[in-house]
Design an enzyme around this catalytic site. Structure first.
Site, mmCIF file in Angstrom:
data_model
loop_
_atom_site.group_PDB
_atom_site.id
_atom_site.type_symbol
_atom_site.label_atom_id
_atom_site.label_comp_id
_atom_site.label_asym_id
_atom_site.label_seq_id
_atom_site.Cartn_x
_atom_site.Cartn_y
_atom_site.Cartn_z
ATOM 1 N N THR A 261 -10.255 -5.148 -22.176
ATOM 2 C CA THR A 261 -11.117 -5.689 -23.079
ATOM 3 C C THR A 261 -12.105 -4.295 -23.475
ATOM 4 O O THR A 261 -12.939 -4.006 -22.591
ATOM 5 C CB THR A 261 -11.813 -6.809 -22.697
ATOM 6 O OG1 THR A 261 -10.930 -7.826 -21.960
ATOM 7 C CG2 THR A 261 -12.456 -7.530 -23.531
ATOM 8 N N HIS B 219 -5.408 -2.648 7.942
ATOM 9 C CA HIS B 219 -7.079 -2.553 8.132
ATOM 10 C C HIS B 219 -7.875 -3.774 7.867
ATOM 11 O O HIS B 219 -8.449 -4.330 8.719
ATOM 12 C CB HIS B 219 -7.370 -1.460 6.866
ATOM 13 C CG HIS B 219 -8.657 -1.431 6.878
ATOM 14 N ND1 HIS B 219 -9.460 -2.485 5.861
ATOM 15 C CD2 HIS B 219 -9.880 -0.644 7.216
ATOM 16 C CE1 HIS B 219 -10.686 -2.251 5.719
ATOM 17 N NE2 HIS B 219 -10.814 -1.312 6.549
ATOM 18 N N ASN B 220 -6.945 -4.455 6.729
ATOM 19 C CA ASN B 220 -7.754 -5.867 6.515
ATOM 20 C C ASN B 220 -7.310 -6.720 7.452
ATOM 21 O O ASN B 220 -8.081 -7.735 8.022
ATOM 22 C CB ASN B 220 -7.142 -6.326 5.117
ATOM 23 C CG ASN B 220 -7.940 -5.666 3.846
ATOM 24 O OD1 ASN B 220 -8.157 -4.416 4.132
ATOM 25 N ND2 ASN B 220 -7.855 -6.158 2.866
ATOM 26 N N GLU C 183 -9.930 -6.248 10.249
ATOM 27 C CA GLU C 183 -11.087 -6.606 9.706
ATOM 28 C C GLU C 183 -11.119 -8.136 10.018
ATOM 29 O O GLU C 183 -12.178 -8.633 10.494
ATOM 30 C CB GLU C 183 -11.174 -6.536 8.230
ATOM 31 C CG GLU C 183 -12.395 -6.691 7.366
ATOM 32 C CD GLU C 183 -12.350 -6.445 5.974
ATOM 33 O OE1 GLU C 183 -11.900 -5.245 5.730
ATOM 34 O OE2 GLU C 183 -12.522 -7.268 5.363
ATOM 35 N N SER D 213 -10.809 0.886 0.533
ATOM 36 C CA SER D 213 -11.726 0.126 1.275
ATOM 37 C C SER D 213 -13.293 0.239 1.146
ATOM 38 O O SER D 213 -13.694 1.456 1.081
ATOM 39 C CB SER D 213 -11.395 0.002 2.546
ATOM 40 O OG SER D 213 -12.182 -0.918 3.511
ATOM 41 N N GLY D 214 -13.985 -0.630 1.246
ATOM 42 C CA GLY D 214 -15.471 -0.310 1.245
ATOM 43 C C GLY D 214 -16.118 -1.394 0.223
ATOM 44 O O GLY D 214 -17.346 -1.013 0.194
ATOM 45 N N LYS E 126 -3.637 0.031 4.588
ATOM 46 C CA LYS E 126 -4.777 -0.857 4.126
ATOM 47 C C LYS E 126 -4.500 -2.249 4.240
ATOM 48 O O LYS E 126 -5.653 -2.882 4.710
ATOM 49 C CB LYS E 126 -4.803 -0.712 2.479
ATOM 50 C CG LYS E 126 -5.691 -1.781 1.845
ATOM 51 C CD LYS E 126 -7.219 -1.434 1.976
ATOM 52 C CE LYS E 126 -8.476 -2.202 1.765
ATOM 53 N NZ LYS E 126 -8.622 -3.032 0.705
HETATM 54 P P1 NDP Z 1 -12.531 -7.569 -11.370
HETATM 55 O O1 NDP Z 1 -12.093 -9.142 -11.394
HETATM 56 O O2 NDP Z 1 -14.061 -7.132 -11.028
HETATM 57 O O3 NDP Z 1 -11.925 -6.936 -12.547
HETATM 58 C C1 NDP Z 1 -10.236 -7.169 -13.114
HETATM 59 C C2 NDP Z 1 -9.983 -6.066 -13.938
HETATM 60 O O4 NDP Z 1 -8.875 -6.401 -14.039
HETATM 61 C C3 NDP Z 1 -10.789 -6.128 -15.267
HETATM 62 O O5 NDP Z 1 -10.992 -4.770 -15.523
HETATM 63 C C4 NDP Z 1 -9.662 -7.025 -16.034
HETATM 64 O O6 NDP Z 1 -9.725 -6.568 -17.428
HETATM 65 C C5 NDP Z 1 -8.603 -6.328 -15.448
HETATM 66 N N1 NDP Z 1 -7.354 -7.089 -15.707
HETATM 67 C C6 NDP Z 1 -6.954 -8.333 -15.339
HETATM 68 N N2 NDP Z 1 -5.861 -8.773 -15.639
HETATM 69 C C7 NDP Z 1 -5.351 -7.898 -16.503
HETATM 70 C C8 NDP Z 1 -4.176 -7.643 -17.189
HETATM 71 N N3 NDP Z 1 -3.080 -8.317 -17.219
HETATM 72 N N4 NDP Z 1 -3.941 -6.469 -17.773
HETATM 73 C C9 NDP Z 1 -4.781 -5.434 -17.731
HETATM 74 N N5 NDP Z 1 -6.045 -5.568 -17.064
HETATM 75 C C10 NDP Z 1 -6.227 -6.445 -16.489
HETATM 76 O O7 NDP Z 1 -11.673 -7.049 -9.933
HETATM 77 P P2 NDP Z 1 -12.010 -6.090 -9.075
HETATM 78 O O8 NDP Z 1 -12.295 -4.907 -9.463
HETATM 79 O O9 NDP Z 1 -12.856 -6.746 -7.859
HETATM 80 O O10 NDP Z 1 -10.808 -5.733 -8.143
HETATM 81 C C11 NDP Z 1 -9.692 -4.859 -8.631
HETATM 82 C C12 NDP Z 1 -8.656 -4.648 -7.627
HETATM 83 O O11 NDP Z 1 -9.384 -4.084 -6.529
HETATM 84 C C13 NDP Z 1 -7.862 -5.856 -7.065
HETATM 85 O O12 NDP Z 1 -6.574 -5.482 -6.834
HETATM 86 C C14 NDP Z 1 -8.874 -6.259 -5.684
HETATM 87 O O13 NDP Z 1 -8.027 -7.035 -4.915
HETATM 88 C C15 NDP Z 1 -8.905 -4.746 -5.391
HETATM 89 N N6 NDP Z 1 -10.129 -4.468 -4.414
HETATM 90 C C16 NDP Z 1 -11.365 -5.273 -4.430
HETATM 91 C C17 NDP Z 1 -12.171 -5.039 -3.588
HETATM 92 C C18 NDP Z 1 -13.480 -5.836 -3.894
HETATM 93 O O14 NDP Z 1 -14.628 -5.576 -2.944
HETATM 94 N N7 NDP Z 1 -13.758 -6.325 -4.841
HETATM 95 C C19 NDP Z 1 -12.120 -4.089 -2.371
HETATM 96 C C20 NDP Z 1 -11.035 -3.410 -2.296
HETATM 97 C C21 NDP Z 1 -9.843 -3.513 -3.120
HETATM 98 P P3 NDP Z 1 -10.656 -7.405 -18.455
HETATM 99 O O15 NDP Z 1 -11.965 -6.826 -18.493
HETATM 100 O O16 NDP Z 1 -9.847 -7.123 -19.817
HETATM 101 O O17 NDP Z 1 -10.302 -8.900 -17.825
#
Ligand code: NDP
Length: 477
Positions: free
Chosen positions: A35, A187-188, A191, A130-131, A184
């Site tokens: 988006t 690690h979780n 955790e 992680s973090g 990872k």
């Molecule tokens: P968010 O929910 O904040 O963001 C999700 C992102 O994914 C957005 O940019 C969204 O785009 C995009 N997205 C979702 N579906 C699709 C799709 N079908 N095609 C393309 N883009 C898509 O997630 P997080 O940043 O929290 O997490 C991202 C990853 O990191 C996950 O795998 C999570 O498990 C992992 N992670 C998260 C941690 C945390 O503390 N939050 C820690 C470590 C790992 P749009 O804006 O278009 O919706």
């Protein structure tokens, strides 16, 4: 315009923070989000770092903005979206370009994705990060799995953004295909166990010693200056001190006691079971979260069964018990970490990764949720003996187990008599006691199996007779 050193897709919480971290460390980065409005907002918030960030509206623009061979971090919702994103990206990439999944993937999906690119000339990295949000922004711990060649391409950028412990970056290449995501996951899992044991100790202080949240915070503050010094102990103290702006009461007392989970703890437990390696601390923690979610049933059961009488509470020496709790938590942690490392050692053989145990302990020392002083001690133990069968038989940890397991026993007895559940702490004690007993009780299980299923057994004298006289000669001596 000068090309970017790296690209990133997915400007959600983690992706946006990771991108700012990459730019802040002097790297040019191209970014793309499904988006575009999120990309525009991200650029507005980027401040002076925007100079090093190339915002892209289309995949074509994005790919053209990165220096080949192109490392592209995919930081989006885990699961099918990653496969969809890879398919969209693939036609635009060239030989040796690298797709990097930095989300919380199941390592089996990572192996599948890695294999699916084998004949395409493209490569794949599965990267555990992680973090949380803070780590992504200022220095996460990063676990990399993929080919060594692809690691070399991304090493400078990842080294620049990773957390540092005594100046050493908390990132490394851990092995092929799913190695990074597997580590990872464990690690979780660790955790989960660590958090569960802290919660059990909190429960004893709250329910066994009737201490308030702030009094418990003082205890954790003291512990954080000792051997338990760690991020989780530090945030536990802060959590316990926080006041609810609505009721004015401690925030923690206003939170419903149902723990969520997203799956990595469960994956750790399942993989440990698949390989036949005990990970009882992680299993106990996953089960405890599951049980916590049966809130209605628990409340109904309390009415029917009641709580056990308060056991020893009246007679307890409070200061001594608090000292014991500190030692017990340390002992419990040793058990959970020893199990986690044992699971990784087995996986290393099973998946042909050669996982470097001292390196894993090293890159967990900062940046990640389980970061602690304790991990520095694990690093030293594995550096001295990388192939040791179990952390608890290294000289330093054997001494620690011997020093702390008495306190663990006393704490578990106190909790059991007062009806306070301590499944993760108790699992550690069960593990130590079973692991260090040369002659256990499985001889009886073997006899039972042979009795009802003729499964056979090995004899202690090595004689070549593998079945018992179950049908005849019972109790004739
Ligand atoms: P968010 O929910 O904040 O963001 C999700 C992102 O994914 C957005 O940019 C969204 O785009 C995009 N997205 C979702 N579906 C699709 C799709 N079908 N095609 C393309 N883009 C898509 O997630 P997080 O940043 O929290 O997490 C991202 C990853 O990191 C996950 O795998 C999570 O498990 C992992 N992670 C998260 C941690 C945390 O503390 N939050 C820690 C470590 C790992 P749009 O804006 O278009 O919706």
């Amino acid at each position: 315009m000068e090309q970017a050193e790296i690209g990133l897709i997915g400007l959600g919480v983690m992706g946006a923070n990771l991108s700012l971290n990459i730019a802040e460390k002097g790297n040019r980065i191209a970014v793309f989000n499904r988006t575009y409005a999120a990309t525009e907002q991200f650029m507005k918030d980027a401040g002076e770092l925007a100079d090093r960030i190339i915002p892209c509206k289309t995949i074509e623009e994005f790919v053209a903005a990165i220096r080949p061979p192109r490392p592209i971090i995919i930081m989006i919702k885990a699961g099918d979206p990653v496969d969809q994103q890879m398919e969209l990206l693939k036609p635009h990439l060239e030989k040796n370009d690298i797709m990097i999944d930095a989300g919380n993937a199941n390592f089996r999906d990572t192996i599948r994705r890695f294999d699916s690119l084998k004949d395409s000339g493209l490569t794949f990295i599965g990267m555990g990060v992680s973090g949380g949000e803070e780590g992504a922004r200022h220095g996460p711990s990063i676990m990399v799995g993929g080919t060594e060649e692809s690691w070399k391409r991304v090493e400078p950028v990842l080294t620049s953004i990773a957390a540092k412990f005594n100046g050493e970056p908390c990132v490394d290449w851990l092995g092929n295909d799913g190695a990074g995501h597997f580590v990872k996951t464990i690690h979780n899992g660790i955790e989960y166990a660590d958090m569960q044991m802290i919660a059990e100790i909190y429960g004893i202080l709250r329910d066994g010693l009737n201490m308030s949240a702030v009094e418990i915070a003082d205890v954790f503050a003291k512990w954080n200056k000792g051997r338990l010094n760690s991020y989780l102990i530090e945030i536990t103290e802060k959590v316990l001190r926080a006041k609810d702006p609505i009721s004015g009461r401690p925030m923690v007392d206003m939170i419903v006691d149902k723990a969520g989970q997203k799956g990595t703890g469960k994956w750790s437990a399942i993989e440990a079971q698949n390989m036949g390696v005990p990970a009882t601390g992680i299993e106990a923690a996953v089960a405890a979260r599951s049980l916590s979610s049966f809130k209605d049933q628990r409340e109904a059961a309390e009415k029917i069964l009641g709580l056990p009488a308060s056991g020893d509470h009246g007679n307890v020496d409070r200061d001594k018990l608090i000292d014991d709790l500190e030692q017990a938590l340390l002992a419990g942690k040793i058990g959970a970490y020893a199990q986690g490392f044992a699971v990784m050692a087995e996986a290393s053989k099973e998946f042909g990764w050669s996982l470097p145990m001292p390196t894993i302990a090293k890159i967990w020392r900062a940046g990640c949720i389980i970061r602690s002083q304790f991990l520095d001690e694990i690093t030293s133990a594995f550096t001295k003996d990388p192939d040791v069968a179990n952390l608890i038989v290294t000289p330093a940890f054997a001494d620690m187990v011997k020093d702390t397991d008495g306190a663990l026993r006393r704490v578990i007895s106190f909790a059991a008599l007062g009806g306070m559940p301590v499944p993760a702490l108790a699992s550690a004690l069960g593990y130590f006691d079973a692991y260090r007993r040369g002659r256990g009780t499985a001889n009886l299980i073997q006899a039972q199996r042979d009795f009802f299923g003729a499964h056979g057994f090995d004899r202690t004298d090595g004689a070549d007779k593998h079945h018992g006289p179950w049908g005849s000669g019972l109790a004739d001596f």
